[in-house]
Enzyme design. Structure first.
Site, PDB file in Angstrom:
ATOM      1  N   GLN A  11      -9.412  -5.539  -5.720  1.00  0.00           N
ATOM      2  CA  GLN A  11      -8.614  -4.330  -5.521  1.00  0.00           C
ATOM      3  C   GLN A  11      -9.496  -3.159  -5.115  1.00  0.00           C
ATOM      4  OE1 GLN A  11      -5.086  -3.476  -5.790  1.00  0.00           O
ATOM      5  NE2 GLN A  11      -5.367  -5.582  -5.180  1.00  0.00           N
ATOM      6  N   GLU A  31      -5.569   2.082  -6.680  1.00  0.00           N
ATOM      7  CA  GLU A  31      -5.733   3.204  -5.754  1.00  0.00           C
ATOM      8  C   GLU A  31      -7.048   3.962  -5.883  1.00  0.00           C
ATOM      9  OE1 GLU A  31      -1.512   4.960  -4.835  1.00  0.00           O
ATOM     10  OE2 GLU A  31      -1.580   4.249  -6.885  1.00  0.00           O
ATOM     11  N   PHE A  48       0.798  -1.232   0.000  1.00  0.00           N
ATOM     12  CA  PHE A  48       0.000   0.000   0.000  1.00  0.00           C
ATOM     13  C   PHE A  48       0.828   1.278   0.000  1.00  0.00           C
ATOM     14  CE2 PHE A  48      -2.162  -3.393   2.425  1.00  0.00           C
ATOM     15  CZ  PHE A  48      -3.143  -3.697   1.490  1.00  0.00           C
TER      16      PHE A  48
HETATM   17 MO1  MOS Z   1       1.192   3.180  -3.769  1.00  0.00          MO
HETATM   18  S1  MOS Z   1       0.681   4.465  -2.330  1.00  0.00           S
HETATM   19  O1  MOS Z   1       1.871   4.064  -5.013  1.00  0.00           O
HETATM   20  O2  MOS Z   1       1.830   1.793  -3.180  1.00  0.00           O
END
Ligand code: MOS
Length: 727
Positions: free
Chosen positions: A628, A694, A241
């Site tokens: 994800q 993300e 992460f």
């Molecule tokens: Mo991510 S926060 O680019 O692992």
């Protein structure tokens, strides 16, 4: 045969569920020793005395390493330098080389012992004395004197269109709001861990890293050995992460301890040591000011942020990135300020910048909708834009927010909502619904990859990428199978080793698209080679061609470098990373719908329903991609409702360094999550992939805060939304 898109099981699922997969800490070597760090108990100053006799006397202790006896390291790069010997947070400190202390928790000694129990016991017996220098550790106080974040092309200081402050004053309806988010710490299931082994001047490192190449480059630099002498292995990583992207002291000190003792060393951080030595997400103070006409058209959008670095370094966060791209405001001001404190440097955490930035922005948009008496989706649609709002010219590579809002509203049942706040009740529960936009830039990096087709029919893909639990190898096997027209089961993927052709860091949600570009290119090359062979041997299947040509296999490669470091410092890296960024705004996006139930008496808040619709471009594997996104939403629920690192404003000490006191969502906190995709390829990304890692967390905290406001009539602008703020 088409395997792309199918919800196939993960190729690494079997070895993980049976325990056969070996994570970093599980590698054993004869003579393996165990290391434990000792942490400083002041925020800033110098060590005047270190008492190690008692620790050294513990049976089984091999060495107590301190700045007085540790082998030399080459000096660390200075904070803020952006070069490819790596350079983000955590790497700018000369660990065990000087008497300086830069943060409360910094390692000041390492105990190496025959057993981990002996190492732990001895570490508790090391005593330090200090002279203390005045430290600045209180973010809330320091934030008042924040300075503009240094500018660079990766992390721009901000952006501007027109005169947003003047337009704000002139607006028919305006809001000027302050939001805050607390620091967060990384809590991946797998603790940070390193097994380090020297053979002369050659270093082998098993590490829980999401950036093999950075690690190799940095270790080579610090130990003064050629990069080719360092091998980093990370075939399995138990969640990262962003917390395993930069190199933290545990890795350097494991290698240093192995050097000092001439023994293999295992250093596994305790959960507390992760808090003390691995950076987390910056806290933030944000201002969002919106001006609009009575019809809801934005005339002014101001979004500024203050975030925190360590005095020893830290990353810059693109908190206002979404504000620069989401709304067609006539005037926009976006700016990033920061402070440098005597704390451990902050680092990337899932959607750094965007995760906290969308909380403030998307809460403020909801507040404006209430001020205007307008539906919050309608307000967003009135400000939808076909071009980048900042320059008014650049087009979006793929923008489908209208479609997603329509689909999400239907799946969620948004129309049934009574728009009035605190008007819907179910017994003791106040019920509310909220919505927010998700947004995360789409990036790519150059990737080296080799694909080999054997006469037996099997295909081997080799690339030093990372598998941290997201299904990366499975996705690449699917892409390869389709590109070559072979069965999915015939493809085997090797990854997680710096001896392989160098892959990208598993960061910025860019792995899948970046690797896909090179895999496709290598497969095309392979097909050309086979065609040429077929002309001589007389056609047939792949296997027949190779058998008749009497070769065991045929191979094609993109890039021969087994590492990125050298080419990365040159021209190829930057255009690759920003591929097409001059022409297009490329981003994954989505819409988040949430229902909450708040106990009218106690303020207890339960998130009871979730609908997310996402545009991640082409979906390679419907199962792993939705995992994800679901994971991102769950992490966002933690951010919204629970997660908060408590830093003692007097001492800079983290006061809740454990999962007992730092709360992350558990199963009982997570409602049914309905995830769907548009599944439409982006025309300007490899295979049409936009990245799924993300975007899922963005918008989540705002959707929750907006739903809590709808349920209770209370606006919570300071995360997390705990019950005390609702009473
Ligand atoms: Mo991510 S926060 O680019 O692992």
């Amino acid at each position: 045969m088409t395997t792309i898109g199918q919800p196939l099981d993960r190729v690494d699922g079997g070895v993980k569920t049976t325990g056969a997969a070996k994570f970093a800490a599980e590698h054993f070597y004869p003579g393996l020793t165990h290391a434990v760090m000792v942490h400083a108990t002041i925020s800033r100053g110098r060590i005047t005395a270190l008492h190690t006799d008692e620790a050294s006397a513990v049976p089984g202790v091999i060495a107590v390493l301190t700045h007085r006896n540790a082998p030399p390291l080459k000096p660390a790069p200075k904070p803020g330098t952006f070069n490819f010997s790596m350079l983000f947070s955590g790497t700018s400190v000369n660990y065990l080389q000087t008497d300086e202390v830069h943060w409360e928790g910094q390692p000041i000694a390492v105990v190496v012992a025959e057993t981990s129990a002996a190492a732990r016991e001895a570490a508790g017996l090391v005593h330090a004395e200090y002279t203390v220098t005045k430290a600045v550790v209180d973010f809330d106080v320091a934030a008042k004197d924040a300075r503009p974040q240094p500018n660079n092309s990766f992390f721009p200081q901000g952006a501007k269109r027109g005169d947003a402050e003047a337009a704000l004053k002139a607006a028919a309806v305006s809001l000027d709001l302050r939001y805050s988010t607390p620091p967060h710490n990384h809590n991946a299931l797998e603790l940070h861990a390193t097994v380090a082994l020297w053979d002369g001047d050659r270093l082998t490192i098993h590490d829980a890293t999401q950036s093999i190449d950075w690690f190799r480059t940095h270790l080579a630099l610090r130990f003064g050995v050629p990069m080719t002498n360092v091998r980093v292995l990370a075939p399995f990583v138990g969640g990262a992460f962003g917390g395993k992207f930069a190199m933290w002291p545990g890795t350097i000190l494991a290698a240093l301890a192995a050097r000092a003792t001439s023994r293999p060393v295992r250093l596994v951080l305790s959960r507390e040591a992760v808090y003390r030595t691995v950076g987390g997400r910056t806290p933030s103070v944000q201002r969002v000011a919106l001006g609009a006409d009575r019809d809801g058209r934005l005339t002014s959008l101001v979004h500024t942020s203050v975030t925190r670095n360590g005095r020893i370094g830290g990353n810059y966060e693109q908190v206002t990135g979404p504000a620069q791209h989401l709304y067609a405001a006539e005037n926009i001001l976006a700016r990033h300020d920061r402070v440098e404190l005597d704390l451990l440097s902050t680092t990337f955490m899932r959607a750094p910048g965007e995760a906290i930035g969308t909380f403030a922005l998307e809460s403020a948009i909801d507040e404006l909708a209430y001020a205007l008496g307008m539906d919050p989706i309608e307000l967003r649609m009135r400000n939808e834009t076909a071009v980048d709002p900042i320059d008014g010219k650049k087009k979006f590579s793929h923008r489908r927010l209208r479609e997603m809002y329509a689909l999400g509203a239907q799946r969620f049942g948004w129309q049934e909502r009574n728009p009035e706040a605190r008007a819907t009740r179910d017994g003791r529960w106040l019920v509310g619904t909220g919505v927010a936009t998700a947004f995360h830039p789409a990036l790519t990096m150059p990737v080296n990859v080799a694909v080999r087709l054997s006469a037996g029919g099997s295909v081997l893909v080799r690339c030093g990428f990372h598998e941290m639990g997201m299904g990366a190898a499975t996705a690449q096997a699917q892409i390869t199978a389709d590109a070559l027209g072979v069965p999915f089961d015939a493809v085997h993927v090797e990854y997680g080793d710096s001896a392989l052709p160098m892959g990208p860091a598993a960061a910025s949600s860019l792995q899948t698209a970046s690797i896909a570009a090179s895999v496709i290119q290598a497969c095309d090359e392979l097909k050309r080679k086979l065609k040429a062979m077929a002309r001589k041997t007389g056609g047939g299947s792949h296997e027949e061609i190779l058998r008749r040509a009497k070769v065991p296999h045929v191979e094609a490669a993109v890039g021969s470098e087994t590492r990125l470091g050298r080419i990365a410092g040159r021209a190829r890296f930057l255009p690759g990373f920003l591929l097409g960024a001059q022409r297009w705004v490329k981003a994954a996006s989505g819409v988040q719908f949430c229902e909450v139930r708040v106990d009218a008496e106690t303020g207890e808040t339960r998130v009871s329903r979730w609908v997310g619709v996402f545009d991640i471009g082409r979906v390679i594997n419907a199962k792993t991609a939705s995992s994800q996104l679901r994971g991102g939403i769950v992490m966002g629920l933690g951010m919204a409702m629970a997660e908060e690192t408590l830093v003692d404003p007097r001492t800079g000490r983290i006061m809740n360094p454990s999962l007992a006191e730092y709360h992350v969502p558990v199963h009982a906190d997570v409602p049914p999550i309905d995830v769907s995709f548009l599944n439409e390829p982006d025309p300007n990304m490899p295979l049409g992939i936009l990245g799924a890692g993300e975007v899922g967390i963005t918008g989540v905290a705002a959707a929750v805060a907006n739903a809590v406001h709808h349920a209770t009539g209370k606006r919570v602008r300071d995360l997390p939304i705990t019950l005390d703020k609702l009473l």
